[in-house]
Design an enzyme around this catalytic site. Sequence first.
Site, PDB file in Angstrom:
ATOM      1  CB  VAL A 175     109.548-113.228  -8.804  1.00  0.00           C
ATOM      2  CG1 VAL A 175     109.115-111.806  -8.483  1.00  0.00           C
ATOM      3  CG2 VAL A 175     109.871-113.370 -10.287  1.00  0.00           C
TER       4      VAL A 175
ATOM      5  CD  GLU B 266     106.116-100.570 -14.343  1.00  0.00           C
ATOM      6  OE1 GLU B 266     105.493 -99.505 -14.231  1.00  0.00           O
ATOM      7  OE2 GLU B 266     106.391-101.072 -15.460  1.00  0.00           O
TER       8      GLU B 266
ATOM      9  CB  VAL C 179     104.536-105.600 -19.167  1.00  0.00           C
ATOM     10  CG1 VAL C 179     105.012-105.565 -20.616  1.00  0.00           C
ATOM     11  CG2 VAL C 179     103.093-106.022 -19.096  1.00  0.00           C
TER      12      VAL C 179
ATOM     13  N   GLY D  48     109.765-106.648 -16.873  1.00  0.00           N
ATOM     14  CA  GLY D  48     110.670-106.750 -15.724  1.00  0.00           C
ATOM     15  C   GLY D  48     110.992-105.397 -15.118  1.00  0.00           C
TER      16      GLY D  48
ATOM     17  CB  ILE E 258     111.536-101.875 -18.913  1.00  0.00           C
ATOM     18  CG1 ILE E 258     112.689-102.795 -19.317  1.00  0.00           C
ATOM     19  CG2 ILE E 258     111.478-100.642 -19.798  1.00  0.00           C
ATOM     20  CD1 ILE E 258     112.482-103.444 -20.680  1.00  0.00           C
TER      21      ILE E 258
ATOM     22  CE  LYS F  20     106.206-110.752 -20.382  1.00  0.00           C
ATOM     23  NZ  LYS F  20     107.543-111.255 -20.796  1.00  0.00           N
TER      24      LYS F  20
ATOM     25  N   GLY G  92     113.948-112.065 -15.057  1.00  0.00           N
ATOM     26  CA  GLY G  92     115.012-112.347 -14.109  1.00  0.00           C
ATOM     27  C   GLY G  92     114.623-111.895 -12.720  1.00  0.00           C
TER      28      GLY G  92
END
Lengths: 419, 419
Positions: B6, B119, B122, B124, B126, B195, B292
């Site tokens: 990340v 953000e 939880v 990724g 979305i 989450k 991802g």
Amino acid sequence: MGLGVVGGGVAQVLRERREAITALIGTPVVLRHALVRHREKPRVLSPDLLTTQPKDILYDPQVHIVVEVMGGELPALNYIRQALEAGKYVVTANKEVMAKHGPELLALARERGVDIRYEASVGGGIPLITPFRQDFLANHIAAIYAIINGTTNFILTRMAQEGQDFASALSQAQKLGYAEADPSNDIEGIDAAYKLAILATLAFHTRVRPQDVHREGISHLSARDFRYARELGYTIKLLAIGRAEEEGVQVRVHPTFLPQDRLLAKVDGVFNAVQVEGDLTGPVLFYGQGAGSQPTSSAVVADIINLAQDLAFGPRRRPPLLLEPPIPLKPMAQLRTRYYLRMSVADRPGVLAQIARVLGDNQISIASVIQKEVDEAAQTAEIVIMTHLALEEAMQRALAEMARLPKVAEVSNFVRVEG
Amino acid sequence: MGLGVVGGGVAQVLRERREAITALIGTPVVLRHALVRHREKPRVLSPDLLTTQPKDILYDPQVHIVVEVMGGELPALNYIRQALEAGKYVVTANKEVMAKHGPELLALARERGVDIRYEASVGGGIPLITPFRQDFLANHIAAIYAIINGTTNFILTRMAQEGQDFASALSQAQKLGYAEADPSNDIEGIDAAYKLAILATLAFHTRVRPQDVHREGISHLSARDFRYARELGYTIKLLAIGRAEEEGVQVRVHPTFLPQDRLLAKVDGVFNAVQVEGDLTGPVLFYGQGAGSQPTSSAVVADIINLAQDLAFGPRRRPPLLLEPPIPLKPMAQLRTRYYLRMSVADRPGVLAQIARVLGDNQISIASVIQKEVDEAAQTAEIVIMTHLALEEAMQRALAEMARLPKVAEVSNFVRVEG
């Protein structure tokens, strides 16, 4: 301003949830006035809150937030301008005003040190404006595919699932209150074009106006097209499509064949869905109720709460709407997509060869053909063709040429295909 | 802090999109330091930006935003606390820290006049945290149904579509890099519980901790369960469910039978989806890539941009996280749902009657039964039962009683059913 279906819903939510809303802001939201056309009609609000005079609201120094839920371009636009110029925050659900004048109003709000929020203008209770203004900022958005008109989606769902024709599905939508007496705003794709203009402006950081959107309605679709679509593994949706391509931005609203296994193909009835393709996020889909008093009130009241929080916790200047130098619009003629064609032909040898030749001459290759005998007496048959990728201008040329073939009685329909 | 999958992605996005990001903020975002464990490894960043010393970041007055993308509870939690205490804004992708300590960290940020955004913790790419903190504020959220672990959804999709058993689907996920060598965090539902705790805390305005979540993993599911599910019109998903009921909030993560025609049932592979039931909005569904490097970077960089805009356009105090007095948790024993049962029985007359009696004695009524002869030699058969709504504690009692029936060789599985 406005106490109709949406305004009445907003007033009710503000009243019934006063405590919860106060807890979120630390101070209550007080409804001071409601602009109505006729004071006499019975209302959810006590009569002393009603006024027929916009100035009672626009010049009341105790009004901090003006909520415009009248709809229509005028006089709503003027009221919003006056409110911003008077230094008031504005919440609006008005897609027509925001599609036509959004960037100017956002700039005016910024200039006056206030803000205008419009989450309810697209997709009812589905969060869309906020995600574009906040969550997708790191992305280049490649495309938006959206079902953003519940009326047409209801009609198309009926046609797909029950084999109804357009007229009877429309009249059912009208009976259920999903379509208006004059349904043209919905079925001609005008409403969807407003919403697409709003989303595309945010997604592509360029000014997209309603008149930039290529627009085709759904009234030419027949029960027959839905049967063929199903046979071929597709369903038909009115899609609002925005794509950023090398040559420019493409914005269009038209009926579209969608493979049955796509999530968007499964969005039925009055529901809406917006699929966003970000280069980092990949596909992201938002789904929910795009209209109605309660979902729209949810968005309006959320905007009110957010602005009231800004006021309570220290207002800030909003970052400006980022609009890069105008990106050219890609003309419809340069679209490359696949096509579904349906035509009525003389049932004689050689007709398919003639059609194939016209397509071939225009560099359009055929992916599959269905030929069905339809009327034995008249000796006419129906031919349905799915093409591979082809250029729109070549297809338009081919359509004109095919219509002139003596053995082609009629080119009954053509629909673009996605996916 | 952290330059792994990340962190490396975030650094790359910040560098490659410097111009676009500068345009959004009006001023560039400059990456000052990156905390790494080993300076020697080759990196996307120039070596003079690398440090192994957290204090180089935490005590640098020129650092305004600290981005924590190390993962794990410690030392990440300490670094985040120190950053906030030093008056720095924080962006984190850390679900474990936010699930366990989110409300305290949000309160600390507020106290210090800064903010923490999460953000990316939880879903990724979305948008989920922002919608809950802004768009749904006018709603009472009745329920959340979420597929929020891509690894398990990939495994379950393989089992459903290819008839694979759990072990081979898991090993395929591991080969493709979707599952770790030690997969327990995913397959036991621990990740999903973190989450869910974050989302439920926001949705229900009450503190939900990871240990409040009833949690069951997916390793007990067999290819056989998927066959029966399909036969009965269902698919099996690991659902994270949060519901606000009269007796309290219910939070649970467990495999769930979902009717095949539900949108959530169509979320396949590593994709995530969260369905929110607001009383005004109705059902709203968010769908996209939940993990991802790129989707997560999208969320982290959007948070950075939003904070940088706050800094550039005038920071404001964020409204506090609204947490009402603790709402009781509804115990799992009081859950009412439908159940799928699979058991291996002696193929002798009367066995189904015995099972039915046990269920009936516990006020559980049967909706449908499938009985199949499985092993002729051993004279055993398999019985699959779908029940009507029943109380969890009654079902647990019935399960124990059935396991003791002499003719029941094994209660092979039981799975809760939604919808």
